[in-house]
Enzyme design. Structure first.
Site, PDB file in Angstrom:
ATOM      1  N   SER A 250       0.863  -1.182   0.000  1.00  0.00           N
ATOM      2  CA  SER A 250       0.000   0.000   0.000  1.00  0.00           C
ATOM      3  C   SER A 250       0.899   1.230   0.000  1.00  0.00           C
ATOM      4  CB  SER A 250      -0.869   0.001   1.252  1.00  0.00           C
ATOM      5  OG  SER A 250      -0.029   0.148   2.380  1.00  0.00           O
ATOM      6  N   LYS A 251       0.306   2.374  -0.227  1.00  0.00           N
ATOM      7  CA  LYS A 251       1.065   3.623  -0.225  1.00  0.00           C
ATOM      8  C   LYS A 251       1.709   3.843   1.151  1.00  0.00           C
ATOM      9  CE  LYS A 251       1.739   8.135  -1.557  1.00  0.00           C
ATOM     10  NZ  LYS A 251       2.971   8.327  -0.786  1.00  0.00           N
ATOM     11  N   THR A 252       0.927   3.618   2.223  1.00  0.00           N
ATOM     12  CA  THR A 252       1.436   3.815   3.586  1.00  0.00           C
ATOM     13  C   THR A 252       2.624   2.895   3.855  1.00  0.00           C
ATOM     14  OG1 THR A 252      -0.925   3.599   4.015  1.00  0.00           O
ATOM     15  CG2 THR A 252       0.463   4.258   5.868  1.00  0.00           C
TER      16      THR A 252
END
Ligand code: GLU
Length: 311
Positions: A250-252
């Protein structure tokens, strides 16, 4: 350290990033595998910055990538080249294709391309109907007044096959699965498919290591290689990088890992990547020369690359 003096073979590997953002783990992994694969055969490792698009991939981003590579010891054996310096060369090679009668200007807008019912798509682009190939000189002149064309290359109804070191046999019928593709955009910027082929050919690249998202671009590049008289390299596509549970990053998660890349000692990161890709059996620190000694393409993970939790 520049290892050019150690080069004993004609193997040339390369890492060719597009500087559209900060270097992320997937890029670093590609650079590492390209380096190890070339060096394990006594070959040369070169870096090429693919900054074709002056807005989306500025030159300064390339300099930043070179700094990051340097921190990990992944140093090019030749001065890195920047594609933004080479449009004259791409122009010459596009002209060779034009003289073969294989290129044509295409005036279709995005809306026109998508107008067909259920258009087939290849890598996000519509498989082109070849409509503009049949335009007369007068029709072209008329269209030219309102719209700058892109340049397409005509593909044959032919299957192009190659054997990837990780994915095995791969085939694509260029005409039905890909269509006539763009080699120069309507703003005059040469397209990735042409530039990458010309540079790999001109730089004598013998092995291409990159992410699996480019697997389906390979038949187009092999086609251009053959037309332009270059030697076809060997290909090794690296599976998608996932988290320790095998989920797409994911981006996070990506941001968190980008932070740990700055924080952790370099041998710790190299070892974790070596482990993730299957070169060493345990998640531990390792340096480039150890990983080079242990590298073999057969060891590379066939499924997704799972990052250890240590990163
Ligand atoms: N420049 C491309 C990218 O960063 C990779 C090109 C290649 O390795 O062929 O996605």
């Amino acid at each position: 350290m520049n290892e050019a003096h150690n080069i004993k073979s004609s193997v040339v590997g390369r890492f060719a990033p597009t500087p559209s953002g900060d270097m992320h783990l997937g890029n670093l992994l590609c650079a590492l595998v390209a380096y190890l694969s070339a060096k394990s055969k006594g070959g040369k490792f070169i870096v090429r910055i693919e900054d074709l698009d002056p807005i989306r991939s500025p030159r300064a981003g390339g300099e930043k990538i070179l700094d990051t590579l340097c921190r990990f010891g992944l140093v090019s054996d030749e001065p890195p080249i920047f594609q933004s310096d080479r449009s004259e060369l791409y122009r010459e090679k596009a002209l060779v294709l034009e003289r073969m009668g294989l290129t044509y200007p295409c005036y279709c807008s995005r809306a026109e391309l998508h107008a067909a019912e259920a258009p087939r798509v290849c890598d996000g682009a519509v498989v082109y109907s070849r409509k503009c190939f049949f335009l007369s000189a007068e029709e072209k002149a008329k269209k030219e007044l309102v719209r700058k064309p892109c340049l397409r290359v005509k593909v044959p109804n032919e299957v192009i096959s190659f054997t990837d070191a990780v994915y095995g046999d791969y085939s694509q019928n260029l005409e039905t699965e890909c269509g006539d593709f763009i080699i120069r955009r309507s703003d005059g910027v040469y397209a990735y498919q042409l530039a990458v082929t010309v540079d790999d050919g001109e730089q004598g690249v013998t092995e291409v290591v990159r992410g699996e998202d480019l697997l389906s671009s390979t038949p187009r590049q092999i086609y251009l290689m053959r037309l332009l008289g270059y030697m076809e390299p060997k290909y090794l596509h690296i599976p998608l990088v996932c988290d320790s549970f095998g989920r797409k990053l994911s981006k996070t998660e990506g941001d968190r890992i980008a932070e740990s890349l700055k924080r952790l000692p370099k041998e710790r990161i190299l070892g974790a990547l070596g482990y993730a890709i299957g070169i060493i059996e345990r998640d531990r620190a390792a340096d480039l020369s150890e990983l080079t000694g242990l590298f073999s393409a057969d060891k590379i993970t066939r499924g997704a690359v799972r990052l250890p939790e240590s990163l």
